[in-house]
Scaffold this motif. Structure first.
Motif, short mmCIF file in Angstrom:
data_model
loop_
_atom_site.label_atom_id
_atom_site.label_comp_id
_atom_site.label_asym_id
_atom_site.label_seq_id
_atom_site.Cartn_x
_atom_site.Cartn_y
_atom_site.Cartn_z
N LEU A 56 -34.64 -36.66 41.17
CA LEU A 56 -33.33 -35.86 41.34
C LEU A 56 -32.07 -37.11 41.75
N LYS A 57 -32.56 -37.93 42.40
CA LYS A 57 -31.60 -39.04 42.97
C LYS A 57 -31.25 -40.02 41.65
N SER A 91 -37.27 -51.27 35.68
CA SER A 91 -38.02 -51.58 36.70
C SER A 91 -39.62 -51.26 36.97
N ALA A 102 -37.00 -56.82 53.21
CA ALA A 102 -36.38 -56.53 51.76
C ALA A 102 -35.07 -56.83 52.02
N VAL A 134 -27.42 -40.35 40.04
CA VAL A 134 -26.90 -41.60 39.84
C VAL A 134 -25.96 -41.82 38.68
N ALA A 163 -32.59 -59.72 50.64
CA ALA A 163 -31.66 -59.41 49.60
C ALA A 163 -30.22 -60.25 50.31
#
Lengths: 150, 678
Positions: free
Chosen positions: B296-297, B551, B464, B301, B468
């Motif tokens: 859903l996310k 991805s 992570a 987007v 970044a």
């Protein structure tokens, strides 16, 4: 590249840089910075929050804007903000300057209402942990309903 | 690789000499190994991995200290007890064929049990491989470990093997949107394409760049040297963090498996079984809902990128109305170009030929008035484009608002359901902890492991983040070096070499990405094709295709191209994952490989089971099912019989503590313990 009136640069305050970076980096939420900038400008305009960026940082140029959403919305904002004067419709430089001021106000609103609680050492925590998508969507929905009340 | 026979001698719980003859070739290419939980299905897989690859433990085993080095004790403990103080040998032999050649591989391990019960297992082992070609010529027995390892790798790459033995109930994990699952899909594609050579070249170039940068650093002075030192430190930091992430991923995998194993053991205790089953069901439901929420996310987007138009919808409407009004008045665009009228005035001549000089002041004023009246500053041909854009935005706004609202409502519902499930899970976990049963220790251990897992996940997220940030930091410093390098002519040639290497690296990366993308497209296409054969009618109506995004996330798209993974059931996700695995086999050129499936039908509905039983034997060279009594019932047995592909059935029977007997049954007479799943 030199600043031109044909292809003006969008500026934000340096303090928002990391937020733009995290939300628009790689496969994050916004495909491009232009989309977040336009959203911020729309929010700033709706709330009547217009303020100049401090410690400016250029993030993209006019030609990077999506011709449909970005250009139309920023133009409409500038038109409304300057007494609906039609002469502004073709003045990219003025449109961009006005948009930058509103985008600044819009980002301040998002910061006060959401991001502020999720910053660490000046950096926004990872979006995955934050459910940024639906928190932002909720804010947008609230503003959408607010505008229809007027 | 087609398996013909597996022979076990005193290996794990299989005492003495026991064997399984696998069904091979058409039409009988399906074998079923039937047994309740804890009867030794994993032992058979262990034997396979030991014999082919020399593995003394599986990735899911939790071993510590010496055990980590030496692996599990593989020799049957009853036999060891019967021969205390004497050497005992365990052996696994596998006969298989590959590309019209026959092979027999035998691997042995020996050890003894001391009088105090300690088991000493010899760390070394012996292995031999014999090959017979298609004309029946048998080559001498090969005993060189290195040569045998190389030959087995050539036959079935060890990284691909995880795709051909799996737990049916957990295979739907491939569709989960997590870093580990994306990595797993990526690994499958990489192994399939044999992209290692490119990756090695890639790593080599990176190391060369780093060396040259160090050299530039040495030869530079002042500011540039300081910048290089800083970049070098950042490179080291990023490498260290990435290595830590890799180790963390492996550790997470181990913890997940251990938690799963303990949960299985807890389920076996009568006192707590019902609660534990409920707890597991709730955990599964909660995970399913989280996957749905993630999907859903992703969908949200897409809409967030357009959300500015929702906030500015009134404004869009107002400017649109203003421009429409102007167009109605004929000002947009003006019927006569402004430049044309200005030119007439400049040349002092009207279009009809009349002079606009001093003698015709009235005509001149007419044109000047026309200019003022009909040309509004800001309105021109580009305003027409603006109006068209505003019209499009205006008509799209209502649909966008509806979608936005739909996702928000659905997200709230999911969030509430997840919170509700989590509170129920916590309640059950607390009850299990206070139960005072014999499984208390196991439950405590599981809680500890779950805590460890959460801590590790948090740590990996932190890493992570740090990666970044360090990468961004390095990017900034690299920009500074570009400026400084230009000022230092003495490092020019090194910089040129470095830049050339960087360009080569970028080119190589582009080639790599192109290959990987092509493979992804082929796999997605083939997965979709197989999915339409495995899925039931209702599912096919909802789902148009399977996609593998940039991805490496597996997803399903509906007829309008919208992602719908979050809306399909766990069983449907299992079908998606299976379609992907079958596609891997086919895209790799119809790999001749045995497909092992543990608990194949656990989550599948009746129609899906029927399709699987009908389709897999036709697509896979060989299918070996490791099924429990609760999922392989009379219904499945009858359906499998009808395919005419079922060749062998073995039952794993517990004969005593530490001993399982492999008993062959008649396919035509075999009656499972249960009539149906209901």
């Amino acid at each position: 590249m030199q600043e031109t009136s044909d292809n003006p640069m969008a500026h934000i305050s340096k303090r928002w840089e990391s937020i733009y970076d995290v939300l628009c980096r790689g496969d994050s939420i916004f495909d491009q910075m232009t989309n977040l900038f336009t959203l911020c400008a729309a929010i700033g305009h709706l709330n009547g929050e217009e303020k100049q960026p401090e410690n400016k940082k250029g993030i993209f140029r006019w030609t990077n804007l999506n011709s449909e959403i970005g250009v139309s919305i920023l133009t409409a904002i500038a038109w409304d903000a300057r007494d609906r004067e039609l002469a502004i419709l073709t003045d990219k430089r003025r449109i961009m300057d006005i948009a930058c001021d509103f985008a600044e106000g819009g980002m301040q609103y998002l910061y006060d209402n959401f991001f502020e609680d999720h910053m660490q050492d000046g950096q926004l925590l990872r979006p995955e942990k934050l459910d940024v998508e639906f928190n932002l969507a909720q804010i947008v929905e609230g503003l959408r309903q607010k505008q229809s009340m007027f | 690789m087609i398996l013909h026979n597996i022979e076990l001698v005193d290996f794990r719980q299989f005492k003495g000499r026991q064997a399984i003859d696998c069904a091979t070739g058409s039409p009988h290419n399906v074998s079923v190994i039937y047994g309740e939980n804890g009867r030794g299905k994993t032992g058979i897989f262990r034997a396979l991995m030991f014999c082919l690859y020399g593995d003394r433990s599986l990735s899911q085993d939790e071993l510590s200290g010496e055990q980590k080095k030496e692996g599990l004790s593989l020799i049957n403990e009853v036999t060891l007890k019967e021969n205390i103080g004497s050497q005992v040998e365990a052996q696994v032999a596998i006969s298989f064929s590959h590309q019209r050649k026959n092979f027999r591989i035998v691997r042995r391990v020996d050890g003894l049990m001391k009088t105090d019960g300690t088991i000493i297992q010899n760390p070394g082992g012996r292995v031999e491989l014999q090959q017979t070609d298609e004309n029946g010529n048998t080559q001498p027995v090969e005993t060189d470990l290195e040569k045998i390892t190389g030959q087995i790798q050539e036959i079935l790459n060890s990284r691909l093997r995880d795709y051909f033995l799996f737990d049916g109930e957990r295979i739907e994990r491939l569709t989960r949107n997590t870093r580990e699952r994306r990595e797993e899909v990526r690994r499958g594609i990489r192994a399939l394409l044999d992209l290692d050579a490119l990756e090695l070249a890639n790593a080599g170039l990176k190391s060369l760049i780093s060396q040259i940068e160090k050299e530039i650093g040495h030869k530079s002075t002042g500011e540039l040297q300081r910048v290089y030192t800083h970049i070098d430190a950042l490179n080291t930091k990023i490498d260290d963090l990435e290595n830590a992430q890799e180790l963390g991923t492996q550790e997470l995998k181990r913890l997940e498996h251990k938690i799963y194993e303990i949960s299985e053991m807890v389920s076996e205790n009568e006192d707590t079984a019902a609660k534990e089953r409920k707890r597991q069901e709730l955990i599964k439901n909660s995970q399913d809902l989280k996957v749905e929420k993630d999907a859903l996310k992703k969908e949200m987007v897409g809409y967030l990128n357009k959300s500015a138009q929702l906030v500015a919808s009134q404004l869009i409407e107002q400017l649109r109305e203003e421009l429409e009004f102007r167009r109605h008045k004929g000002e947009l665009p003006p019927s006569i170009r402004k430049e044309f009228v200005e030119k007439l005035l400049e040349q002092e001549r009207c279009i009809c030929g009349t002079s606009l000089g001093h003698d015709h002041q009235q005509e001149r004023e007419c044109l000047q008035e026309f200019l003022v009246k009909h040309y509004t500053p800001g309105l021109g041909s580009e305003s027409l484009d603006l109006l068209l854009s505003l019209n499009r935005l205006s008509s799209a706004n209502e649909g966008l608002a509806n979608q936005f609202n739909r996702l928000l409502v659905k997200n709230k519902k999911l969030r509430d359901e997840i919170a509700d499930l989590e509170s129920k899970i916590k309640l059950l976990s607390d009850e299990l902890k206070e139960g005072g049963t014999s499984v208390d220790d196991l439950i405590q251990e599981r809680s500890r492991l779950e805590d460890d897992k959460r801590t590790l996940e948090r740590e990996m997220d932190r890493q992570a983040d740090e990666i970044a940030r360090a990468q961004d930091d390095r990017e900034d410093w690299l920009k500074r070096t570009n400026v400084l390098e230009k000022q230092q002519s003495q490092v020019d040639s090194l910089v040129a070499r470095r830049d050339l290497t960087k360009e080569t690296l970028a080119e190589l990366k582009a080639i790599y990405d192109r290959f990987a993308n092509e493979a992804k497209e082929r796999l997605a296409e083939k997965s979709t094709e197989i999915f339409t054969r495995l899925a039931d009618e209702g599912t096919q109506k909802d789902i148009k295709k399977i996609s593998i995004d940039e991805s490496y996330m597996l997803d399903v798209l509906n007829w309008t191209g919208q992602r719908r993974l979050g809306e399909i059931s766990a069983g449907q996700r299992q079908i998606v994952s299976l379609s992907f695995i079958m596609a891997l086999i086919q895209v790799a050129g119809n790999l001749e490989v045995a497909l092992f499936m543990d608990t194949p039908f656990g989550r599948l509905s009746g129609v899906h089971r029927d399709h699987l039983l009908d389709t897999i034997p036709k697509m896979a060279s060989q299918w070996i099912l490791l099924a429990t009594d609760t999922e392989f019932t009379e219904v499945e047995a009858n359906a499998l019989r009808q395919t005419n592909a079922w060749g062998k059935i073995y039952e794993l029977v517990k004969e005593g503590e530490g001993i399982t007997q492999i008993v062959e049954r008649e396919v035509h007479q075999f009656t499972p313990k249960r009539k149906s799943i209901f």
